[in-house]
Scaffold this active site. Structure first.
Site, mmCIF file in Angstrom:
data_model
loop_
_atom_site.group_PDB
_atom_site.id
_atom_site.type_symbol
_atom_site.label_atom_id
_atom_site.label_comp_id
_atom_site.label_asym_id
_atom_site.label_seq_id
_atom_site.Cartn_x
_atom_site.Cartn_y
_atom_site.Cartn_z
ATOM 1 N N ASP A 1 0.847 -1.190 0.000
ATOM 2 C CA ASP A 1 0.000 0.000 0.000
ATOM 3 C C ASP A 1 0.887 1.246 0.000
ATOM 4 O OD1 ASP A 1 -2.133 -1.708 0.251
ATOM 5 O OD2 ASP A 1 -2.209 -1.538 2.440
HETATM 6 N N1 URA Z 1 -1.017 -6.021 3.884
HETATM 7 C C1 URA Z 1 -1.545 -4.788 3.899
HETATM 8 O O1 URA Z 1 -2.600 -4.560 4.496
HETATM 9 N N2 URA Z 1 -0.912 -3.804 3.249
HETATM 10 C C2 URA Z 1 0.269 -3.985 2.600
HETATM 11 O O2 URA Z 1 0.831 -3.026 2.050
HETATM 12 C C3 URA Z 1 0.819 -5.272 2.592
HETATM 13 C C4 URA Z 1 0.149 -6.279 3.240
#
Ligand code: URA
Length: 229
Positions: free
Chosen positions: A103
């Site tokens: 993310d």
């Molecule tokens: N899980 C998440 O919620 N976000 C990420 O960036 C990676 C794994």
């Protein structure tokens, strides 16, 4: 391999542009400008310079990036700059892509490569490649929460429980989770499923690679091609 092909394969431009770099005396090897562009050169262990940029021959390209917060992994970034903007132009031209996504607000290890088969191997659900995350939580965490995450929690879009392969309480607001699957926002949704909230998320490891301790956010380095069984 001849110099124009070497430069082309490493991402220094079209064949025509690569010939131009050679003709302009902008490529150096062994401390001297490359004079004979058509010389046959062994690529094994080869290192050269283009406009002072030292470049080792790598094929495929496999790299480790310390992703900072505020960068997107998507091909066409919308709200933030893309992670590829942190890489030098030759790697961008070679079509290097992130292996899986983080993310925009997640930090830590992102593996990138131009090897499609490697991306497939590392992301195929059957391979169960381990990813290790450190999650900072809004509310306190305890061993019961860690046990629940290992036993399996149900996310709202799928009745099948998802489990952490391992979960460790590092302190009252920090969990280290190992996941072997890769659903959308998985860590944040798993933490939410135990009535908590992920305030920060950092990836320490992806398969055989760990985030090097001396790699600052926003920087990258070549990964040694790890043995992937
Ligand atoms: N899980 C998440 O919620 N976000 C990420 O960036 C990676 C794994």
């Amino acid at each position: 391999m001849r110099w124009p092909d070497i430069l082309f394969r490493q991402g220094f431009g079209t064949r025509h542009e690569c010939l131009g770099l050679l003709a302009g005396g902008r490529v150096r090897h062994g401390g001297a400008v490359v004079q004979d562009a058509q010389a046959e050169v062994a690529t094994d262990g080869l290192q050269f310079e283009v406009d002072g940029l030292v470049w080792p021959w790598r094929e495929p390209a496999v790299l480790l990036l310390h992703k900072p917060a505020g960068y997107e992994c998507s091909r066409v970034p919308r709200d933030h700059p893309g992670v590829l903007s942190l890489l030098p132009a030759p790697l961008q031209r070679r079509g290097v892509q992130p292996v899986g996504r983080l993310d925009a607000d997640t930090t830590g290890l992102l593996v990138l490569t131009d090897d499609g088969a490697l991306i497939h191997r590392l992301t195929h659900p059957k391979r169960k490649v381990a990813k290790v995350y450190v999650a900072t939580t809004r509310h306190p965490v305890d061993e019961a929460a860690a046990a629940a995450l290992c036993a399996g929690v149900v996310l709202h879009d799928d009745p099948a429980p998802v489990r952490a392969a391992a979960c460790e309480v590092l302190d009252a607001h920090t969990l280290r989770l190992t996941l072997t699957d890769g659903r959308y926002h998985q860590v944040k949704r798993m933490v939410a499923a135990v009535a908590n909230r992920c305030e920060a998320l950092h990836r320490e490891r992806f398969g055989p690679w760990s985030l090097p301790a001396d790699l600052p956010p926003g920087h990258w380095r070549w990964a040694e091609p790890a043995a992937l069984s």
